[in-house]
Design a protein around this motif. Structure first.
Motif, PDB file in Angstrom:
ATOM      1  N   GLY A  22       0.961  -1.268   0.097  1.00 22.71           N
ATOM      2  CA  GLY A  22       0.013   0.132  -0.074  1.00 22.71           C
ATOM      3  C   GLY A  22       0.727   1.304   0.008  1.00 22.71           C
ATOM      4  N   ARG A  25       1.215   2.629  -3.607  1.00 26.32           N
ATOM      5  CA  ARG A  25      -0.028   3.170  -3.978  1.00 26.32           C
ATOM      6  C   ARG A  25      -0.223   4.491  -3.370  1.00 26.32           C
ATOM      7  NH1 ARG A  25      -2.226  -1.146  -3.481  1.00 26.32           N
ATOM      8  NH2 ARG A  25      -3.200  -0.815  -1.332  1.00 26.32           N
ATOM      9  N   ALA A  26       0.020   4.614  -2.122  1.00 23.89           N
ATOM     10  CA  ALA A  26      -0.490   5.684  -1.564  1.00 23.89           C
ATOM     11  C   ALA A  26       0.240   6.823  -1.880  1.00 23.89           C
ATOM     12  CB  ALA A  26      -0.020   5.525   0.376  1.00 23.89           C
ATOM     13  N   GLU A  29      -0.890   7.892  -5.375  1.00 28.33           N
ATOM     14  CA  GLU A  29      -2.406   8.487  -5.184  1.00 28.33           C
ATOM     15  C   GLU A  29      -1.974   9.993  -4.716  1.00 28.33           C
ATOM     16  OE1 GLU A  29      -4.698   5.649  -3.400  1.00 28.33           O
ATOM     17  OE2 GLU A  29      -4.947   4.323  -5.203  1.00 28.33           O
ATOM     18  N   THR A  30      -1.389  10.007  -3.528  1.00 25.12           N
ATOM     19  CA  THR A  30      -1.147  11.214  -2.950  1.00 25.12           C
ATOM     20  C   THR A  30      -0.679  12.389  -3.694  1.00 25.12           C
ATOM     21  OG1 THR A  30      -0.998  10.281  -0.732  1.00 25.12           O
ATOM     22  CG2 THR A  30      -0.148  12.573  -0.843  1.00 25.12           C
ATOM     23  N   SER A 149       7.938   6.243   3.444  1.00 26.94           N
ATOM     24  CA  SER A 149       7.098   6.831   4.387  1.00 26.94           C
ATOM     25  C   SER A 149       7.513   8.199   4.774  1.00 26.94           C
ATOM     26  CB  SER A 149       7.546   6.031   5.725  1.00 26.94           C
ATOM     27  OG  SER A 149       6.489   6.411   6.730  1.00 26.94           O
ATOM     28  N   LEU A 152       5.829  10.217   1.726  1.00 24.51           N
ATOM     29  CA  LEU A 152       4.466  10.229   1.921  1.00 24.51           C
ATOM     30  C   LEU A 152       3.953  11.245   2.829  1.00 24.51           C
ATOM     31  CD1 LEU A 152       1.460   9.275   1.414  1.00 24.51           C
ATOM     32  CD2 LEU A 152       2.035   7.345   3.059  1.00 24.51           C
ATOM     33  N   THR A 175      -5.698   5.065   6.415  1.00 31.84           N
ATOM     34  CA  THR A 175      -4.719   4.065   5.782  1.00 31.84           C
ATOM     35  C   THR A 175      -3.374   4.901   5.459  1.00 31.84           C
ATOM     36  OG1 THR A 175      -6.591   2.928   4.896  1.00 31.84           O
ATOM     37  CG2 THR A 175      -4.276   2.682   3.729  1.00 31.84           C
ATOM     38  N   ARG A 176      -3.635   6.092   5.149  1.00 33.13           N
ATOM     39  CA  ARG A 176      -2.313   6.915   4.809  1.00 33.13           C
ATOM     40  C   ARG A 176      -1.502   6.959   6.046  1.00 33.13           C
ATOM     41  NH1 ARG A 176      -4.239  10.522  -0.457  1.00 33.13           N
ATOM     42  NH2 ARG A 176      -4.582   8.874  -1.753  1.00 33.13           N
ATOM     43  N   LEU A 179       0.617   4.503   7.247  1.00 30.38           N
ATOM     44  CA  LEU A 179       1.884   4.296   6.382  1.00 30.38           C
ATOM     45  C   LEU A 179       2.780   5.418   6.711  1.00 30.38           C
ATOM     46  CD1 LEU A 179      -0.048   3.451   3.133  1.00 30.38           C
ATOM     47  CD2 LEU A 179       1.496   1.931   4.304  1.00 30.38           C
TER      48      LEU A 179
END
Length: 283
Positions: A22, A25-26, A29-30, A149, A152, A175-176, A179
């Motif tokens: 994930g 993907r995060a 997507e962010t 991390s 993100l 979820t984010r 992470l």
């Protein structure tokens, strides 16, 4: 596929190589969410609440930072301050002065492209067997998982700033936030405020609602992050996930959070809870 400790690993093409499930993907997507915010921006010179930067400067900083992270993930040596919040602020000021782009579309494209470049670099490192190598980052040595991390977390913090400035919904969710924890736990000892923590002796248990619990102890200015709750914890702090990240990044004060019901505290010394965020300086 599972990596060490049974952690699920992403293996799909473009998914982030050996990153925990994930996380790649995060990141992707962010970056896309931030680009979508900028697509609707009409005033790049407008102020950003809580910052001295404009919308354009904040977006430019994100584009530059994503590029820095991509270079680090590729194994390039990029010095950026000496790890202190003050040096990072000075490095940010210099980099923005040297980079004049403030247009919404070019910056949105750069943010996405550099996030992709980061993920590609992680995949290459995993493929050539160097994925576990320790890297030198603006906040000290990290492996690529913690660096991802970090990336993100940084994007979510400034994505939140841009969302507030543009009066749009932010992209932080449970979820984010989960992470972001590997970076936040790694960074805590490095961003502790030495003056504020001097003479403090306390054992905290931090619980993110619906997620994990870990310990943070203070002993005469020394800060240690534990994988689980400490023995004889003085204060347990239960925080709603989005609130946890906003407090950690200095976007929300502890009293505001408690007034909103985002934080609960108990234990032998529950009055230590509001003090906890003041023992750190957000980078």
């Amino acid at each position: 596929m599972r990596g060490a400790g049974g952690v699920e690993r992403e293996v799909e093409a473009g998914g982030g190589g050996s990153l925990p499930e994930g996380l790649g993907r995060a990141i992707r997507e962010t970056a896309g969410d931030i680009a979508a915010l900028l697509d609707g921006a009409t005033d790049m010179a407008g102020p950003v609440p809580g910052l001295t930067w404009t919308v354009g400067e904040t977006a430019a900083h994100l584009a530059l930072a994503n590029g820095l992270m991509a270079d680090l993930a590729s194994g390039r040596d990029r010095r950026y301050g000496d790890g202190t919040p003050q040096s990072l602020a000075a490095a940010n000021t210099r980099s923005l002065a040297e980079f004049p782009e403030r247009g919404a579309q070019p910056l949105a494209a750069m943010i996405v492209e550099q996030a992709e470049a980061f993920l590609e670099a992680v995949e290459r490192a995993a493929a050539d067997g160097t994925g576990d190598r320790t890297l030198v980052t603006p906040l000290g040595p990290m492996d690529r998982t913690v660096l991802a991390s970090y990336l993100l977390t940084h994007m979510l913090g400034h994505g939140y700033d841009l969302a507030r400035a543009l009066r749009r919904p932010h992209m932080i969710d449970r979820t984010r936030v989960a992470l972001c924890l590997p970076f936040l736990k790694t960074a805590m000892p490095r961003v502790a405020d030495a003056d504020a923590a001097s003479g403090v002796t306390a054992r905290y248990t931090l619980r993110v609602r619906g997620g994990e619990a870990f310990g943070v102890t203070f002993a005469d200015g020394t800060v240690e992050v534990l994988p689980g709750p400490p023995e004889r914890s003085d204060c347990t702090i239960l925080t709603e996930p989005v609130t946890f990240l906003l407090i950690a990044l200095g976007r929300l004060g502890p009293w505001q959070a408690m007034a909103r019901g985002g934080v609960l505290a108990w234990g032998r010394k529950p009055w230590l809870a509001p003090r906890f965020p003041t023992l750190f300086t957000a980078p």
